[in-house]
Write a protein that holds these residues in place. Structure first.
Motif, PDB file in Angstrom:
ATOM      1  N   LEU A 159     -48.601  32.075  12.651  1.00  0.00           N
ATOM      2  CA  LEU A 159     -47.310  32.393  13.255  1.00  0.00           C
ATOM      3  C   LEU A 159     -46.740  33.639  12.595  1.00  0.00           C
ATOM      4  N   LEU A 160     -46.207  34.538  13.402  1.00  0.00           N
ATOM      5  CA  LEU A 160     -45.659  35.806  12.922  1.00  0.00           C
ATOM      6  C   LEU A 160     -44.143  35.749  12.994  1.00  0.00           C
ATOM      7  N   SER A 161     -43.511  35.698  11.844  1.00  0.00           N
ATOM      8  CA  SER A 161     -42.064  35.511  11.786  1.00  0.00           C
ATOM      9  C   SER A 161     -41.329  36.841  11.842  1.00  0.00           C
ATOM     10  N   SER A 162     -40.022  36.746  12.085  1.00  0.00           N
ATOM     11  CA  SER A 162     -39.176  37.936  12.145  1.00  0.00           C
ATOM     12  C   SER A 162     -37.863  37.651  11.424  1.00  0.00           C
ATOM     13  N   PRO A 163     -37.292  38.650  10.740  1.00  0.00           N
ATOM     14  CA  PRO A 163     -36.010  38.446  10.070  1.00  0.00           C
ATOM     15  C   PRO A 163     -34.863  38.201  11.041  1.00  0.00           C
ATOM     16  N   SER A 164     -35.007  38.674  12.291  1.00  0.00           N
ATOM     17  CA  SER A 164     -33.921  38.552  13.260  1.00  0.00           C
ATOM     18  C   SER A 164     -33.930  37.174  13.907  1.00  0.00           C
ATOM     19  N   SER A 165     -32.753  36.566  14.022  1.00  0.00           N
ATOM     20  CA  SER A 165     -32.624  35.271  14.689  1.00  0.00           C
ATOM     21  C   SER A 165     -32.019  35.410  16.079  1.00  0.00           C
ATOM     22  N   ASP A 166     -31.741  36.647  16.485  1.00  0.00           N
ATOM     23  CA  ASP A 166     -31.142  36.917  17.790  1.00  0.00           C
ATOM     24  C   ASP A 166     -32.218  36.791  18.867  1.00  0.00           C
ATOM     25  N   ASP A 167     -32.038  35.830  19.780  1.00  0.00           N
ATOM     26  CA  ASP A 167     -33.045  35.590  20.814  1.00  0.00           C
ATOM     27  C   ASP A 167     -33.170  36.778  21.764  1.00  0.00           C
ATOM     28  N   ASN A 168     -32.129  37.622  21.844  1.00  0.00           N
ATOM     29  CA  ASN A 168     -32.199  38.809  22.694  1.00  0.00           C
ATOM     30  C   ASN A 168     -33.010  39.929  22.043  1.00  0.00           C
ATOM     31  N   LEU A 169     -33.307  39.782  20.755  1.00  0.00           N
ATOM     32  CA  LEU A 169     -34.073  40.782  20.031  1.00  0.00           C
ATOM     33  C   LEU A 169     -35.344  40.155  19.463  1.00  0.00           C
ATOM     34  N   ARG A 170     -35.967  39.305  20.279  1.00  0.00           N
ATOM     35  CA  ARG A 170     -37.168  38.615  19.801  1.00  0.00           C
ATOM     36  C   ARG A 170     -38.324  39.601  19.608  1.00  0.00           C
ATOM     37  N   PRO A 171     -39.132  39.421  18.567  1.00  0.00           N
ATOM     38  CA  PRO A 171     -40.256  40.324  18.319  1.00  0.00           C
ATOM     39  C   PRO A 171     -41.334  40.188  19.381  1.00  0.00           C
ATOM     40  N   VAL A 172     -42.202  41.183  19.430  1.00  0.00           N
ATOM     41  CA  VAL A 172     -43.305  41.191  20.393  1.00  0.00           C
ATOM     42  C   VAL A 172     -44.597  41.520  19.641  1.00  0.00           C
ATOM     43  N   PRO A 174     -39.781  29.827  25.216  1.00  0.00           N
ATOM     44  CA  PRO A 174     -39.320  29.876  23.825  1.00  0.00           C
ATOM     45  C   PRO A 174     -40.052  30.978  23.061  1.00  0.00           C
ATOM     46  N   PRO A 175     -39.419  31.581  22.065  1.00  0.00           N
ATOM     47  CA  PRO A 175     -40.071  32.647  21.294  1.00  0.00           C
ATOM     48  C   PRO A 175     -41.361  32.147  20.642  1.00  0.00           C
ATOM     49  N   PHE A 176     -42.377  32.958  20.754  1.00  0.00           N
ATOM     50  CA  PHE A 176     -43.650  32.608  20.115  1.00  0.00           C
ATOM     51  C   PHE A 176     -44.444  33.884  19.889  1.00  0.00           C
ATOM     52  N   ASN A 177     -44.800  34.146  18.638  1.00  0.00           N
ATOM     53  CA  ASN A 177     -45.640  35.278  18.280  1.00  0.00           C
ATOM     54  C   ASN A 177     -46.646  34.808  17.233  1.00  0.00           C
ATOM     55  N   ALA A 178     -47.907  35.127  17.460  1.00  0.00           N
ATOM     56  CA  ALA A 178     -48.937  34.639  16.547  1.00  0.00           C
ATOM     57  C   ALA A 178     -50.171  35.512  16.635  1.00  0.00           C
ATOM     58  N   LEU A 179     -51.010  35.360  15.621  1.00  0.00           N
ATOM     59  CA  LEU A 179     -52.352  35.953  15.652  1.00  0.00           C
ATOM     60  C   LEU A 179     -53.353  34.818  15.620  1.00  0.00           C
ATOM     61  N   ALA A 180     -54.232  34.787  16.613  1.00  0.00           N
ATOM     62  CA  ALA A 180     -55.287  33.781  16.665  1.00  0.00           C
ATOM     63  C   ALA A 180     -56.607  34.430  16.277  1.00  0.00           C
TER      64      ALA A 180
END
Length: 369
Positions: free
Chosen positions: A129-142, A109-115
């Motif tokens: 948690l680092l959010s993204s405006p895009s909801s497209d799972d194929n364009l998940r942030p990194v 599952p998508p997960f991006n964060a700063l610890a």
């Protein structure tokens, strides 16, 4: 009275005791460390503890590595989602914190964060948690690379190399995250979508003490200067592009180091990075796949050889990894030049002293006679 040759020998001996021998007189520092299936992508250096810190593609752990290759588990965080990847790392020296960018690749599952972790207690301070405006799972942030300013604000690159990505998050000292910089410049330059790693956009990031960020972009080879106050960006005009640029670091003398899995570039600028020049570059071991560069003791440049491509393809099984010092031959030429200049000055002073001593002896002889 001692002979002239004895005096010369004594003076030269004293000169070489006082004048430091260039670091390039030694072999480059190479560290091998063993940790099965670790595959570290990111590296940072803790000057207080005098050791390197590395992450892992597959483990929820952070490890210290000594100059002699002794590796210890510094932090284990089982509360992170299983199989998450720890990518970029940075030490917040003023607040004694370790910052780590966390990301999950498909099929997870998508997960991006700063610890953020306290380096004394080794306890986690926050997980943002680092959010993204895009909801497209194929364009998940990194969430990829991270740096920190003198106020404790962290900056994390989103390496998704499409218009939906290519931005920078900011996380304040309390752990509150927001999208900080989304300049149209980040998507202005053409990208060859058939080229390797074309999906990787903004990548390595470093904070400069004058109040700006330097950020490299992998799929264009560009370097951007980003205002740390308002997030506005400008393209740094370089003497050449930096294809597949990954990590970046800044030495104390202002030299910028940029690494790809093929090269380490050495860059300089005379105008605070409106323009810059690549004054040297060193080929790296492509098979070991360098991903990050860091400045260690005595301002030495080190790359991490984490064999990440092997780890990503699922081959696995590797036990040994490396941290290696990389040098610029032109830096060495400068050091040698200065040593020769100092030797020349030392000999000049000796000749002046010898002349004065002869004059003194003559004057004393005259008075005696």
């Amino acid at each position: 009275m001692a002979s002239s040759s004895s005096i010369v020998t004594l003076l030269l001996l004293l000169f070489f005791i006082v004048v430091p021998v260039p670091s390039l007189a030694k072999e480059p520092h190479v560290i091998h460390f063993r940790s099965p299936n670790l595959y570290p992508e990111g590296i940072t250096y803790d000057p207080s503890a005098r050791h390197f810190i590395v992450g892992s593609l597959h483990h929820r752990t952070l490890h210290s590595v000594s100059d002699d290759g002794v590796i210890e588990t510094l932090i284990s965080d089982p509360s992170l989602p299983p199989n998450t990847t720890i990518l970029g790392l940075a030490v917040d020296i003023l607040n004694n914190r370790l910052l780590a960018a966390i990301h999950s690749d498909p099929p997870l599952p998508p997960f991006n964060a700063l610890a953020a972790y306290d380096l004394r207690s080794r306890q986690r301070l926050f997980l943002s948690l680092l959010s993204s405006p895009s909801s497209d799972d194929n364009l998940r942030p990194v969430a990829n690379a991270v740096t920190v300013d003198f106020k404790g604000n962290a900056y994390v690159t989103n390496s998704l190399g499409y218009p939906e990505g290519n931005f920078i998050w900011k996380v304040n000292p309390e752990g509150e995250a927001s999208i900080f910089s989304r300049s149209p410049l980040y998507t202005q330059f053409p990208v060859d979508r058939d080229a390797p790693h074309s999906y990787c956009g903004l990548n390595g990031i470093a904070y400069a003490s004058k109040g700006y960020l330097l950020v490299v972009q992998s799929n264009t080879g560009k370097l951007f200067k980003v205002d740390a106050h308002d997030g506005t960006a400008q393209n740094v005009l370089l003497s050449e592009d930096l294809p597949l640029a990954d990590g970046i670091a800044i030495r104390g003398d202002g030299v910028v180091l940029v690494v790809s899995h093929e090269k380490l570039w050495f860059l300089k600028s005379d105008d605070s990075w409106g323009e810059g020049v690549v004054y040297d570059k060193t080929d790296l071991d492509v098979e070991k796949f360098a991903t990050s560069v860091v400045v260690g003791r005595e301002e030495r440049a080190y790359v991490i050889y984490g064999s990440v491509l092997e780890g990503l393809t699922g081959k696995g099984g590797r036990e040994w990894f490396g941290i290696e010092e990389v040098r610029s031959e032109k830096d060495g030429e400068d050091e040698k030049t200065w040593v020769y200049v100092l030797i020349g000055l030392g000999l000049a002073y000796f000749l002046i002293w010898r002349f004065q001593m002869k004059q003194l002896v003559k004057n004393m002889d005259k008075r005696t006679n």
